[in-house]
Design an enzyme around this catalytic site. Structure first.
Site, PDB file in Angstrom:
ATOM      1  N   ASP A 103      -1.827   2.367  -4.780  1.00 27.12           N
ATOM      2  CA  ASP A 103      -3.033   2.887  -4.134  1.00 27.12           C
ATOM      3  C   ASP A 103      -4.174   1.872  -4.244  1.00 27.12           C
ATOM      4  OD1 ASP A 103      -1.713   5.240  -3.536  1.00 27.12           O
ATOM      5  OD2 ASP A 103      -2.393   6.239  -5.371  1.00 27.12           O
ATOM      6  N   HIS A 110       0.810  -1.222   0.000  1.00 26.32           N
ATOM      7  CA  HIS A 110       0.000   0.000   0.000  1.00 26.32           C
ATOM      8  C   HIS A 110       0.841   1.270   0.000  1.00 26.32           C
ATOM      9  CE1 HIS A 110      -3.765   1.845  -0.128  1.00 26.32           C
ATOM     10  NE2 HIS A 110      -4.334   1.372   0.964  1.00 26.32           N
TER      11      HIS A 110
END
Length: 430
Positions: free
Chosen positions: A405, A401
């Protein structure tokens, strides 16, 4: 008679110590030069170390799980005469042995744990051993098979192998072990079942230790984002069956879902290059790859490894299927080369028939993405306004992450879903 002290040699790539996985000899044993005496594991490779001389074993250093520094005494032999053909390896300025490397070729590999599907870098056993074994008069088999045979007290030289060049496979040993098993006495009806007693402690060493270490590092250092989507593969199943029936290629294994899924993945990565990347933590740089080197999680006797299909973007469906089968089989039989067992840019892991409904695959660092394939099952669903039976498969994916995204991760899986539900588009470049 004289004594010869053999020191742990430099096993390459900056190795400073190695872990003892298991001794094949014990004090008092008579060994012949080139007989395997111990299996050790570095951070890069699992290596079988052969005896440098012939003689009787006087003493050994360390047991399974112990770390031994390079250049320190490993084993002492009693020989007939001074071994002028196998001189003691001198140390260089850094305290490392200078030249002799008694191992065969070794390979650094990736291993994957699917289920909670971990995909991590680890090490491989020495490969391409059939030729060297024949030359040395030893039985061709994997380190795991030889270790199990040693523990079971079975002489592999008395077995007939069903593998290539007479290589003894795990199933060959299993058949002998089962044949020698003592059947349990039948329990009379109404007799209470005996209560189990005691515990068993299994030391975490070797490949399993590396898997645990790398899995922990990946989960601790990478903030995982997991996304799951269900895919209607009814049309894909029809196409798969059709191609298997009319395939003009020579007879061979049928196409599975995997080459279709990887083909779809290759297509969508054009629009999501951030998912086909590696993170260089030391330089703080994301390296995006134009080529797609797909790691294929493969179950082996030593653990889950990840052989790599290089330049998957250049292969058609059948070539891709054949190459996946080839590298997976090479990994299972410890014949894969270093290049075939390292360097993936994205990993695909599948539990096949055990795929379940969903999994949470752990990213194979330094990669930033991993795709997990779950089982395809027929389910009643609403399709075009009517309840009907369709074949449904879930895709479970995880992303780093920090660099991918959530929106982009979901969009990539949705793009794959569109390709797989309309399988003709898998073969369209854009």
């Amino acid at each position: 008679m004289s004594r010869y002290a053999f020191k742990l040699p430099d096993l390459g790539e900056g190795t400073v110590e190695a872990e003892i996985v298991g001794w094949r000899v014990k004090p008092g044993d008579i060994v012949t030069e080139d007989d395997v005496i111990v299996e050790v594991m570095t951070e890069k490779a699992a290596v079988e170390v052969p005896a440098p001389v012939s003689g009787r074993v006087v003493s050994t250093r360390g047991g399974p799980g112990d770390m031994v520094p390079v250049g320190s005494e490993l084993i002492v032999f009693e020989t007939e005469a001074a071994p002028n053909h196998a001189p003691q390896v001198p140390a260089n300025d850094g305290g490392q042995p200078a030249e002799r490397q008694p191992a065969q070729d070794s390979a650094a590999v990736q291993v994957s744990g699917a289920g909670q599907a971990a995909a991590v870098h680890s090490s491989a056993a020495v490969q391409d051993q059939a030729t060297s074994f024949a030359r040395a008069g030893r039985v061709a088999s994997s380190p795991a098979v030889r270790r199990r045979a040693h523990e079971a007290g079975i002489d592999l030289a008395q077995l007939t192998g069903s593998g290539p060049n007479g290589r003894i496979l795990r199933k060959d040993l299993d058949a002998v072990v089962c044949a020698h098993a003592v059947p349990k006495a039948a329990r009379a009806p109404g007799t209470p079942r005996p209560r189990a007693q005691g515990t068993e402690e299994i030391r975490v060493i070797g490949l399993r230790r590396l898997i645990a270490q790398r899995m922990s590092d990946s989960k601790r250092n990478i903030p995982h984002f997991t996304y799951v989507e269900e895919v209607d593969v009814t049309e894909l199943e029809a196409l798969r069956r059709h191609l298997n029936n009319v395939q003009p290629q020579e007879p061979g294994p049928n196409l599975s879902y995997l080459p279709f899924i990887v083909s779809a993945l290759i297509r969508v990565l054009h629009d999501f290059p951030q998912c086909n990347a590696l993170y260089d933590a030391e330089r703080g740089v994301i390296v995006r790859h134009h080529a797609v080197h797909v790691g294929i999680a493969t179950q082996t006797a030593e653990g889950l490894k990840v052989p790599v299909v290089r330049h998957a973007e250049s292969l058609n469906l059948w070539e891709l299927a054949a190459e996946m089968r080839r590298v997976s089989e090479a990994a299972r039989t410890n014949k894969a080369t270093r290049e075939e067992l390292s360097g993936s840019t994205l990993t695909v892991t599948s539990l096949g028939k055990l795929g379940g409904i969903v999994s949470t695959p752990i990213i194979n660092a330094p990669e930033v993405s991993i795709l997990g394939i779950n089982r395809a099952v027929e389910r009643p669903v609403v399709h075009e306004g009517a309840i009907t039976v369709r074949r449904i498969m879930n895709l479970s994916s995880s992303f780093d992450h920090r660099f991918v995204d959530g929106h982009d991760a979901a969009a990539m899986i949705q793009a794959m879903k569109q390709r797989l539900e309309h399988p003709a588009t898998i073969f369209i470049e854009r």
